[in-house]
Write a protein that holds these residues in place. Structure first.
Motif, mmCIF file in Angstrom:
data_model
loop_
_atom_site.group_PDB
_atom_site.id
_atom_site.type_symbol
_atom_site.label_atom_id
_atom_site.label_comp_id
_atom_site.label_asym_id
_atom_site.label_seq_id
_atom_site.Cartn_x
_atom_site.Cartn_y
_atom_site.Cartn_z
ATOM 1 N N ALA A 70 0.475 -0.946 -0.099
ATOM 2 C CA ALA A 70 0.210 -0.236 0.412
ATOM 3 C C ALA A 70 1.041 1.411 -0.075
ATOM 4 C CB ALA A 70 -1.198 -0.320 1.206
ATOM 5 N N GLU A 71 2.262 1.195 0.593
ATOM 6 C CA GLU A 71 2.915 1.807 0.762
ATOM 7 C C GLU A 71 4.440 1.570 0.633
ATOM 8 O OE1 GLU A 71 3.661 5.860 3.371
ATOM 9 O OE2 GLU A 71 2.306 4.883 3.805
ATOM 10 N N VAL A 72 5.377 2.623 -0.116
ATOM 11 C CA VAL A 72 6.908 2.350 0.403
ATOM 12 C C VAL A 72 7.117 3.551 0.856
ATOM 13 C CG1 VAL A 72 8.762 1.285 -1.297
ATOM 14 C CG2 VAL A 72 6.547 0.689 -1.909
ATOM 15 N N THR A 73 7.716 2.788 1.772
ATOM 16 C CA THR A 73 8.591 4.392 2.829
ATOM 17 C C THR A 73 10.489 3.610 2.008
ATOM 18 O OG1 THR A 73 9.691 2.595 4.604
ATOM 19 C CG2 THR A 73 7.086 3.724 4.293
ATOM 20 N N ASP A 74 11.056 5.658 2.914
ATOM 21 C CA ASP A 74 12.380 5.632 2.457
ATOM 22 C C ASP A 74 12.697 5.133 3.020
ATOM 23 O OD1 ASP A 74 11.608 7.284 3.941
ATOM 24 O OD2 ASP A 74 11.679 8.925 2.776
ATOM 25 N N ILE A 75 12.534 4.792 4.114
ATOM 26 C CA ILE A 75 12.643 4.662 5.515
ATOM 27 C C ILE A 75 13.935 2.964 5.385
ATOM 28 C CG2 ILE A 75 13.075 3.036 8.171
ATOM 29 C CD1 ILE A 75 10.023 4.575 7.888
ATOM 30 N N ARG A 76 15.299 3.255 5.057
ATOM 31 C CA ARG A 76 16.067 1.722 4.398
ATOM 32 C C ARG A 76 16.177 0.846 5.717
ATOM 33 N NH1 ARG A 76 17.227 1.922 0.000
ATOM 34 N NH2 ARG A 76 18.788 0.797 0.069
ATOM 35 N N LEU A 77 15.889 -0.348 5.561
ATOM 36 C CA LEU A 77 16.524 -1.312 6.601
ATOM 37 C C LEU A 77 17.854 -0.782 6.881
ATOM 38 C CD1 LEU A 77 15.530 -3.693 8.609
ATOM 39 C CD2 LEU A 77 16.251 -5.171 6.335
ATOM 40 N N SER A 78 19.289 -0.761 6.807
ATOM 41 C CA SER A 78 20.502 -0.711 6.524
ATOM 42 C C SER A 78 20.081 0.526 8.111
ATOM 43 C CB SER A 78 21.114 -0.731 5.947
ATOM 44 O OG SER A 78 21.341 1.025 5.453
ATOM 45 N N SER A 79 19.253 1.129 8.024
ATOM 46 C CA SER A 79 19.130 2.657 8.975
ATOM 47 C C SER A 79 18.978 2.439 9.944
ATOM 48 C CB SER A 79 18.992 4.103 8.831
ATOM 49 O OG SER A 79 17.899 3.315 8.042
ATOM 50 N N LEU A 80 18.296 0.906 10.597
ATOM 51 C CA LEU A 80 17.927 0.572 11.829
ATOM 52 C C LEU A 80 18.891 0.071 13.274
ATOM 53 C CD1 LEU A 80 14.223 -1.130 10.621
ATOM 54 C CD2 LEU A 80 14.856 1.415 11.211
ATOM 55 N N ARG A 81 18.591 0.067 13.688
ATOM 56 C CA ARG A 81 19.398 -1.128 14.847
ATOM 57 C C ARG A 81 19.199 -1.500 14.237
ATOM 58 N NH1 ARG A 81 16.902 0.688 20.653
ATOM 59 N NH2 ARG A 81 14.899 0.280 19.574
ATOM 60 N N ALA A 82 19.645 -3.412 14.853
ATOM 61 C CA ALA A 82 19.691 -4.833 14.526
ATOM 62 C C ALA A 82 18.525 -6.098 14.969
ATOM 63 C CB ALA A 82 21.248 -5.444 15.746
ATOM 64 N N TYR A 83 18.643 -4.704 16.211
ATOM 65 C CA TYR A 83 15.904 -5.414 16.224
ATOM 66 C C TYR A 83 16.428 -5.218 16.264
ATOM 67 C CZ TYR A 83 13.014 -6.759 20.159
ATOM 68 O OH TYR A 83 11.735 -7.120 20.641
ATOM 69 N N ASP A 84 15.556 -4.071 15.557
ATOM 70 C CA ASP A 84 14.100 -3.535 14.814
ATOM 71 C C ASP A 84 14.605 -4.396 12.965
ATOM 72 O OD1 ASP A 84 13.500 -1.752 16.930
ATOM 73 O OD2 ASP A 84 14.406 -0.398 15.864
ATOM 74 N N GLN A 85 16.017 -4.420 12.925
ATOM 75 C CA GLN A 85 16.388 -5.267 11.449
ATOM 76 C C GLN A 85 15.468 -6.196 11.734
ATOM 77 O OE1 GLN A 85 19.776 -4.748 9.858
ATOM 78 N NE2 GLN A 85 20.473 -2.455 10.129
ATOM 79 N N LYS A 86 15.982 -7.382 12.608
ATOM 80 C CA LYS A 86 15.082 -8.835 12.745
ATOM 81 C C LYS A 86 13.539 -8.476 12.612
ATOM 82 C CE LYS A 86 15.895 -13.033 15.307
ATOM 83 N NZ LYS A 86 17.176 -13.310 15.814
ATOM 84 N N LEU A 87 13.296 -7.491 13.877
ATOM 85 C CA LEU A 87 11.503 -7.599 13.507
ATOM 86 C C LEU A 87 11.491 -7.280 12.163
ATOM 87 C CD1 LEU A 87 11.287 -5.189 16.220
ATOM 88 C CD2 LEU A 87 10.489 -8.001 16.352
ATOM 89 N N MET A 88 11.627 -6.481 11.149
ATOM 90 C CA MET A 88 11.293 -5.852 9.461
ATOM 91 C C MET A 88 11.682 -7.343 9.593
ATOM 92 S SD MET A 88 9.959 -2.876 10.948
ATOM 93 C CE MET A 88 10.067 -2.410 12.726
ATOM 94 N N GLN A 89 12.469 -7.701 9.023
ATOM 95 C CA GLN A 89 12.716 -8.967 8.357
ATOM 96 C C GLN A 89 11.549 -10.003 8.428
ATOM 97 O OE1 GLN A 89 17.081 -9.305 9.414
ATOM 98 N NE2 GLN A 89 17.261 -8.411 7.720
ATOM 99 N N GLN A 90 11.335 -10.014 9.844
ATOM 100 C CA GLN A 90 10.456 -11.142 9.784
ATOM 101 C C GLN A 90 9.090 -10.892 9.642
ATOM 102 O OE1 GLN A 90 10.744 -11.674 14.348
ATOM 103 N NE2 GLN A 90 12.296 -13.315 13.768
ATOM 104 N N GLY A 91 8.881 -9.701 9.393
ATOM 105 C CA GLY A 91 6.766 -9.072 9.440
ATOM 106 C C GLY A 91 6.779 -8.662 10.798
ATOM 107 N N PHE A 92 6.400 -7.153 10.441
ATOM 108 C CA PHE A 92 5.215 -6.342 11.832
ATOM 109 C C PHE A 92 4.699 -6.307 11.868
ATOM 110 C CE2 PHE A 92 5.383 -2.781 14.777
ATOM 111 C CZ PHE A 92 6.306 -3.145 15.570
#
Length: 105
Positions: A66-88
């Motif tokens: 529905a929306e693609v953000t400009d938030i890069r995965l690499s800009s997040l903390r390691a913990y948040d990256q893992k959450l986003m990769q699993q689907g949040f």
């Protein structure tokens, strides 16, 4: 005095009858209907997933963002990256707005 007792007895009987009618005329909810309602409350509205290295918002159950953000995965903390990769999951429009505000800054 006798008329007062009779009137009071009639009022009590009428009240009792109305309570019984209300109790037994209410539609019964089956266990499967209750479970379905509970499942609907637990189902998220959106899922945040990683698409081409950025976060994207998907309606729950959809493969189209529905929306693609400009938030890069690499800009997040390691913990948040893992959450986003699993689907949040996001359960409301308010959670979506808060998420975009928190991670978009």
């Amino acid at each position: 005095m006798k008329k007062t007792v009779i009137a009071l007895s009639l009022c009590c009987a009428a009240l009792f009858s109305m309570l019984l009618w209300q109790q037994f005329s209410a539609p019964a909810v089956t266990a499967s209907e209750a479970l379905t309602a509970q499942e609907q409350e637990d189902k998220p509205l959106y899922m945040v997933r990683v698409t081409d290295g950025v976060l994207a918002i998907y309606p729950y159950g959809s493969d189209t963002a529905a929306e693609v953000t400009d938030i890069r995965l690499s800009s997040l903390r390691a913990y948040d990256q893992k959450l986003m990769q699993q689907g949040f999951p996001l359960y409301s429009e308010q959670e979506l707005a808060s998420f975009l505000e928190d991670f978009g800054s």
